[in-house]
Structures are given as C-alpha cells and as structure tokens.
Design a protein around this motif. Structure first.
Motif, PDB file in Angstrom:
ATOM      1  N   CYS A   7       0.924  -1.125  -0.154  1.00 22.32           N
ATOM      2  CA  CYS A   7       0.029  -0.151  -0.103  1.00 22.32           C
ATOM      3  C   CYS A   7       1.019   1.135  -0.001  1.00 22.32           C
ATOM      4  O   CYS A   7       2.194   1.159   0.266  1.00 22.32           O
ATOM      5  N   CYS A   9       0.920   3.429   2.183  1.00 21.22           N
ATOM      6  CA  CYS A   9       1.497   3.720   3.529  1.00 21.22           C
ATOM      7  C   CYS A   9       2.535   2.583   3.858  1.00 21.22           C
ATOM      8  O   CYS A   9       3.121   2.757   5.052  1.00 21.22           O
ATOM      9  N   CYS A  24      -6.577  -1.442   2.697  1.00 22.09           N
ATOM     10  CA  CYS A  24      -5.855  -1.542   3.655  1.00 22.09           C
ATOM     11  C   CYS A  24      -6.107  -1.269   4.980  1.00 22.09           C
ATOM     12  O   CYS A  24      -6.974  -0.575   5.232  1.00 22.09           O
ATOM     13  N   CYS A  26      -5.043   0.865   6.994  1.00 25.13           N
ATOM     14  CA  CYS A  26      -4.803   2.252   6.989  1.00 25.13           C
ATOM     15  C   CYS A  26      -6.068   2.947   6.682  1.00 25.13           C
ATOM     16  O   CYS A  26      -6.494   4.131   6.481  1.00 25.13           O
TER      17      CYS A  26
HETATM   18 ZN   LIG Z   1      -2.286   1.427   3.659  1.00 29.55          ZN
END
Ligand SMILES: [Zn+2]
Length: 70
Positions: A7, A9, A24, A26
């Motif tokens: 991802c 992140c 994800c 996040c």
């Molecule tokens: Zn993420």
C-alpha cells in the motif's frame, strides 16, 4: 495464484488473484491493477511469509534487533 504488493502507507499485504479491490488497514482502498506487484506465488503460505519478510524489512526487523540495542 496470490499477489504480494504494498500500500502507499508502506504496509505489505497479499491477495488472491482475481480480487479487484483491496482495503488496507490504513483505510485506503485501491484497485489491484493499479498496484505494482512485488511477487506472485502459488500458495498463501508463501505469500504470508513474504509479507512478513517485507514488513520486517521496512520496520527494521525490530523483533530481532531490540535485544542487541539495549
Ligand atoms: Zn495502507
């Protein structure tokens, strides 16, 4: 077939091939086609192992190094 990817992140994860969208932890949702696939593998055990290795790579394998640092 399982796909291993990251991802934005930085979190590594895997998904079964054919899955179109993935969310994800996040909170970001993305389409798998737009991701750069790090690795393809036939079984989920290898996929989850790869994800674990990628996570340790990113976060410096904290589990293994903290004891030495003290
Ligand atoms: Zn993420």
């Amino acid at each position: 077939m399982y796909l291993v990817f990251r991802c934005d992140c930085g979190r590594a994860m895997y998904s079964k091939e054919g899955v179109v969208r993935k969310k994800c932890v996040c909170g970001k949702t993305f389409t798998l086609k737009s991701r750069r696939i790090i690795k393809k593998t036939d079984d989920f055990k290898t996929a989850s192992k790869l994800v674990r290795e990628l996570q340790e790579e990113k976060y410096g394998g904290l589990k293994f190094t903290t004891a030495d640092r003290i």
